[in-house]
Motif scaffolding. Structure first.
Motif, PDB file in Angstrom:
ATOM      1  N   MET A   1       0.841  -1.204   0.000  1.00  0.00           N
ATOM      2  CA  MET A   1       0.000   0.000   0.000  1.00  0.00           C
ATOM      3  C   MET A   1       0.878   1.257   0.000  1.00  0.00           C
ATOM      4  SD  MET A   1      -2.914   1.113   2.785  1.00  0.00           S
ATOM      5  CE  MET A   1      -3.783   2.673   2.608  1.00  0.00           C
ATOM      6  N   ASP A   2       0.541   2.253  -0.838  1.00  0.00           N
ATOM      7  CA  ASP A   2       1.309   3.492  -0.913  1.00  0.00           C
ATOM      8  C   ASP A   2       1.149   4.300   0.366  1.00  0.00           C
ATOM      9  OD1 ASP A   2       2.129   2.838  -3.459  1.00  0.00           O
ATOM     10  OD2 ASP A   2       0.424   3.878  -4.411  1.00  0.00           O
ATOM     11  N   PHE A   3       2.168   5.126   0.633  1.00  0.00           N
ATOM     12  CA  PHE A   3       2.130   5.976   1.822  1.00  0.00           C
ATOM     13  C   PHE A   3       1.005   7.005   1.681  1.00  0.00           C
ATOM     14  CE2 PHE A   3       3.393   9.583   4.413  1.00  0.00           C
ATOM     15  CZ  PHE A   3       3.761   8.960   5.597  1.00  0.00           C
ATOM     16  N   ASP A   4       0.228   7.183   2.730  1.00  0.00           N
ATOM     17  CA  ASP A   4      -0.931   8.078   2.702  1.00  0.00           C
ATOM     18  C   ASP A   4      -0.543   9.437   3.309  1.00  0.00           C
ATOM     19  OD1 ASP A   4      -3.368   9.373   2.920  1.00  0.00           O
ATOM     20  OD2 ASP A   4      -4.476   7.536   3.365  1.00  0.00           O
ATOM     21  N   TRP A   5      -0.237  10.398   2.429  1.00  0.00           N
ATOM     22  CA  TRP A   5       0.162  11.723   2.911  1.00  0.00           C
ATOM     23  C   TRP A   5      -1.007  12.487   3.511  1.00  0.00           C
ATOM     24  CZ3 TRP A   5       4.975  12.975   3.758  1.00  0.00           C
ATOM     25  CH2 TRP A   5       5.987  12.321   3.043  1.00  0.00           C
ATOM     26  N   THR A   6      -2.223  12.193   3.069  1.00  0.00           N
ATOM     27  CA  THR A   6      -3.402  12.843   3.664  1.00  0.00           C
ATOM     28  C   THR A   6      -3.559  12.422   5.120  1.00  0.00           C
ATOM     29  OG1 THR A   6      -4.469  12.778   1.499  1.00  0.00           O
ATOM     30  CG2 THR A   6      -5.868  13.243   3.411  1.00  0.00           C
ATOM     31  N   MET A   7      -3.346  11.152   5.397  1.00  0.00           N
ATOM     32  CA  MET A   7      -3.410  10.662   6.771  1.00  0.00           C
ATOM     33  C   MET A   7      -2.309  11.296   7.615  1.00  0.00           C
ATOM     34  SD  MET A   7      -3.309   6.701   8.112  1.00  0.00           S
ATOM     35  CE  MET A   7      -4.697   6.243   7.061  1.00  0.00           C
ATOM     36  N   ALA A   8      -1.120  11.443   7.038  1.00  0.00           N
ATOM     37  CA  ALA A   8      -0.024  12.091   7.753  1.00  0.00           C
ATOM     38  C   ALA A   8      -0.376  13.542   8.075  1.00  0.00           C
ATOM     39  CB  ALA A   8       1.255  12.031   6.919  1.00  0.00           C
ATOM     40  N   GLY A   9      -1.050  14.220   7.108  1.00  0.00           N
ATOM     41  CA  GLY A   9      -1.489  15.592   7.367  1.00  0.00           C
ATOM     42  C   GLY A   9      -2.511  15.662   8.486  1.00  0.00           C
ATOM     43  N   GLY A  10      -3.446  14.704   8.507  1.00  0.00           N
ATOM     44  CA  GLY A  10      -4.430  14.665   9.595  1.00  0.00           C
ATOM     45  C   GLY A  10      -3.775  14.438  10.946  1.00  0.00           C
ATOM     46  N   SER A  11      -2.804  13.530  10.994  1.00  0.00           N
ATOM     47  CA  SER A  11      -2.111  13.278  12.260  1.00  0.00           C
ATOM     48  C   SER A  11      -1.289  14.486  12.690  1.00  0.00           C
ATOM     49  CB  SER A  11      -1.206  12.051  12.132  1.00  0.00           C
ATOM     50  OG  SER A  11      -0.117  12.304  11.263  1.00  0.00           O
ATOM     51  N   PHE A  12      -0.778  15.250  11.712  1.00  0.00           N
ATOM     52  CA  PHE A  12      -0.049  16.490  12.020  1.00  0.00           C
ATOM     53  C   PHE A  12      -0.969  17.484  12.737  1.00  0.00           C
ATOM     54  CE2 PHE A  12       1.070  20.842  10.630  1.00  0.00           C
ATOM     55  CZ  PHE A  12       2.338  20.944  11.193  1.00  0.00           C
ATOM     56  N   LEU A  13      -2.196  17.653  12.234  1.00  0.00           N
ATOM     57  CA  LEU A  13      -3.143  18.580  12.862  1.00  0.00           C
ATOM     58  C   LEU A  13      -3.535  18.110  14.257  1.00  0.00           C
ATOM     59  CD1 LEU A  13      -5.465  19.344   9.799  1.00  0.00           C
ATOM     60  CD2 LEU A  13      -3.631  20.774  10.731  1.00  0.00           C
ATOM     61  N   VAL A  14      -3.784  16.807  14.400  1.00  0.00           N
ATOM     62  CA  VAL A  14      -4.129  16.272  15.719  1.00  0.00           C
ATOM     63  C   VAL A  14      -2.964  16.457  16.683  1.00  0.00           C
ATOM     64  CG1 VAL A  14      -4.622  14.148  16.991  1.00  0.00           C
ATOM     65  CG2 VAL A  14      -5.820  14.620  14.856  1.00  0.00           C
ATOM     66  N   ALA A  15      -1.746  16.215  16.208  1.00  0.00           N
ATOM     67  CA  ALA A  15      -0.571  16.324  17.076  1.00  0.00           C
ATOM     68  C   ALA A  15      -0.339  17.764  17.532  1.00  0.00           C
ATOM     69  CB  ALA A  15       0.671  15.806  16.350  1.00  0.00           C
ATOM     70  N   ILE A  16      -0.705  18.744  16.700  1.00  0.00           N
ATOM     71  CA  ILE A  16      -0.612  20.142  17.129  1.00  0.00           C
ATOM     72  C   ILE A  16      -1.517  20.371  18.339  1.00  0.00           C
ATOM     73  CG2 ILE A  16      -1.184  22.523  16.503  1.00  0.00           C
ATOM     74  CD1 ILE A  16      -0.236  21.950  13.697  1.00  0.00           C
ATOM     75  N   VAL A  17      -2.732  19.826  18.284  1.00  0.00           N
ATOM     76  CA  VAL A  17      -3.664  19.946  19.417  1.00  0.00           C
ATOM     77  C   VAL A  17      -3.085  19.266  20.650  1.00  0.00           C
ATOM     78  CG1 VAL A  17      -5.968  19.346  20.261  1.00  0.00           C
ATOM     79  CG2 VAL A  17      -5.660  20.081  17.895  1.00  0.00           C
ATOM     80  N   VAL A  18      -2.471  18.105  20.465  1.00  0.00           N
ATOM     81  CA  VAL A  18      -1.853  17.401  21.583  1.00  0.00           C
ATOM     82  C   VAL A  18      -0.736  18.246  22.185  1.00  0.00           C
ATOM     83  CG1 VAL A  18      -0.555  15.347  22.264  1.00  0.00           C
ATOM     84  CG2 VAL A  18      -2.451  15.144  20.653  1.00  0.00           C
ATOM     85  N   GLY A  19       0.080  18.859  21.342  1.00  0.00           N
ATOM     86  CA  GLY A  19       1.149  19.707  21.847  1.00  0.00           C
ATOM     87  C   GLY A  19       0.633  20.933  22.581  1.00  0.00           C
ATOM     88  N   LEU A  20      -0.507  21.473  22.119  1.00  0.00           N
ATOM     89  CA  LEU A  20      -1.087  22.654  22.757  1.00  0.00           C
ATOM     90  C   LEU A  20      -1.710  22.330  24.107  1.00  0.00           C
ATOM     91  CD1 LEU A  20      -2.843  24.334  19.691  1.00  0.00           C
ATOM     92  CD2 LEU A  20      -0.932  25.281  20.987  1.00  0.00           C
ATOM     93  N   THR A  21      -2.376  21.180  24.207  1.00  0.00           N
ATOM     94  CA  THR A  21      -3.176  20.871  25.396  1.00  0.00           C
ATOM     95  C   THR A  21      -2.575  19.787  26.272  1.00  0.00           C
ATOM     96  OG1 THR A  21      -4.468  19.164  24.272  1.00  0.00           O
ATOM     97  CG2 THR A  21      -5.263  21.426  24.102  1.00  0.00           C
ATOM     98  N   GLY A  22      -1.598  19.028  25.736  1.00  0.00           N
ATOM     99  CA  GLY A  22      -1.065  17.907  26.495  1.00  0.00           C
ATOM    100  C   GLY A  22      -2.006  16.725  26.538  1.00  0.00           C
ATOM    101  N   MET A  23      -3.015  16.712  25.694  1.00  0.00           N
ATOM    102  CA  MET A  23      -4.033  15.670  25.768  1.00  0.00           C
ATOM    103  C   MET A  23      -4.725  15.518  24.423  1.00  0.00           C
ATOM    104  SD  MET A  23      -6.994  15.602  28.627  1.00  0.00           S
ATOM    105  CE  MET A  23      -8.198  14.297  28.745  1.00  0.00           C
ATOM    106  N   GLY A  24      -5.318  14.354  24.210  1.00  0.00           N
ATOM    107  CA  GLY A  24      -6.135  14.175  23.014  1.00  0.00           C
ATOM    108  C   GLY A  24      -5.534  13.278  21.960  1.00  0.00           C
ATOM    109  N   GLY A  25      -4.352  12.646  22.243  1.00  0.00           N
ATOM    110  CA  GLY A  25      -3.709  11.814  21.247  1.00  0.00           C
ATOM    111  C   GLY A  25      -4.598  10.689  20.755  1.00  0.00           C
TER     112      GLY A  25
END
Length: 310
Positions: free
Chosen positions: A1-25
């Protein structure tokens, strides 16, 4: 299966929230995989936990260096959480295969997401307590009496929930710790929870590697997006309106939970509008009260100053 850059982008946005709040991973990453990328619940849980096993030690190392961890609490929590997290994977597999197990995991994930939303509310309370000076003034760990049996039970329940749903290591356990040990400072609660989550997540990840539905391509996409996302979120966390972010994130978690329970689009939309309106109304009332209390405090200080002058 090819690498899913859209999924990586979604995880990037979620990880920003995790970095901001310390929670939500796990509370955001797993529902994102299920809802937007069509990953099965079991595969989403498995892949997210393996990714979390790589990410968790980073935050706990910072707290360890700062001395904001109660190691005795960590030991008692891990006594319950580590075997329970591994057992949670076996329990999920014992339920069955196919649609049945996926439905059970979806429902369990919905419950865990509601717990995560409650955890965000508690995190906001901790922040308010720290700002108001209710925490102990000294920087060391307060002397507390360890309660072994309740602490092990908290670890056991938290580990089981994480093993099944990947949600709970940063929400369920910290809420229970606050109830059991209210004397702990906010940063010590967070630090203790972060360190005990490392072996917990490792045990759950090992179980999912052996018995779950781990997918390397999903985990790789999560790591590629989440590593820079967490770093960026942590960098800007001091400038971001943390209270607002927590409120929005709590609403997102509730919406995700209701979606996992199978609520339709129209009822879900009306439910979220009602919750958002109630949240805004409550915040305005609390802000008004804080303003009046602040004015009263200023008046009292001015009166004391006048007495000293005269």
């Amino acid at each position: 299966m090819d690498f899913d850059w859209t999924m990586a982008g979604g995880s990037f946005l979620v990880a920003i929230v995790v970095g901001l709040t310390g929670m939500g991973g796990g509370a955001l990453m797993t529902p994102m995989l299920v809802t937007f990328f069509g990953v099965s619940p079991l595969a989403a849980v498995s892949s997210d936990l393996v990714a979390a096993a790589v990410m968790k030690p980073v935050g706990s190392a910072v707290h360890y260096r700062q001395g904001t961890i109660n190691m005795r609490l960590v030991g008692w929590l891990c006594l319950g959480s580590v075997p329970a997290a591994f057992s949670g994977v076996l329990l999920a597999r014992a339920i069955g295969h196919g649609a049945r197990v996926e439905d059970v995991i979806s429902k369990a994930m919905g419950v865990a997401l509601l717990i995560a939303a409650a955890g965000l509310v508690v995190r906001g309370y901790l922040a308010h307590r720290a700002r108001s000076g209710a925490d102990p003034a000294d920087g060391g760990t307060p002397e507390i009496t360890i309660r072994p049996v309740p602490t092990v039970l908290v670890g056991l329940v938290g580990g089981l929930v994480v093993g099944i749903t990947s949600v709970g290591s940063g929400s369920l356990i910290i809420v229970a710790l606050l109830a059991l040990y209210p004397a702990l400072k906010a940063n010590q609660l967070v630090g203790t929870d972060l360190l005990q989550a490392v072996p917990l997540v490792f045990a759950a990840a090992l179980g999912h590697l052996l018995f779950g539905d781990f997918r390397m391509e999903v985990t790789a996409a999560l790591l590629v997006g989440s590593v820079p996302g967490v770093y960026l979120g942590s960098k800007v966390s001091s400038r971001a309106p943390g209270g607002l972010i927590r409120r929005v994130l709590a609403l997102v978690l509730v919406a995700s939970a209701l979606k996992m329970f199978g609520l339709g689009a129209v009822p879900l939309a009306w439910t979220m509008v009602t919750l958002a309106s109630a949240t805004v109304a409550f915040w305005l009332v609390q802000r008004s009260r804080s303003t009046r209390a602040g004015d009263g405090g200023d008046a009292a200080r001015d009166a004391s100053a006048d007495q000293l002058v005269h």
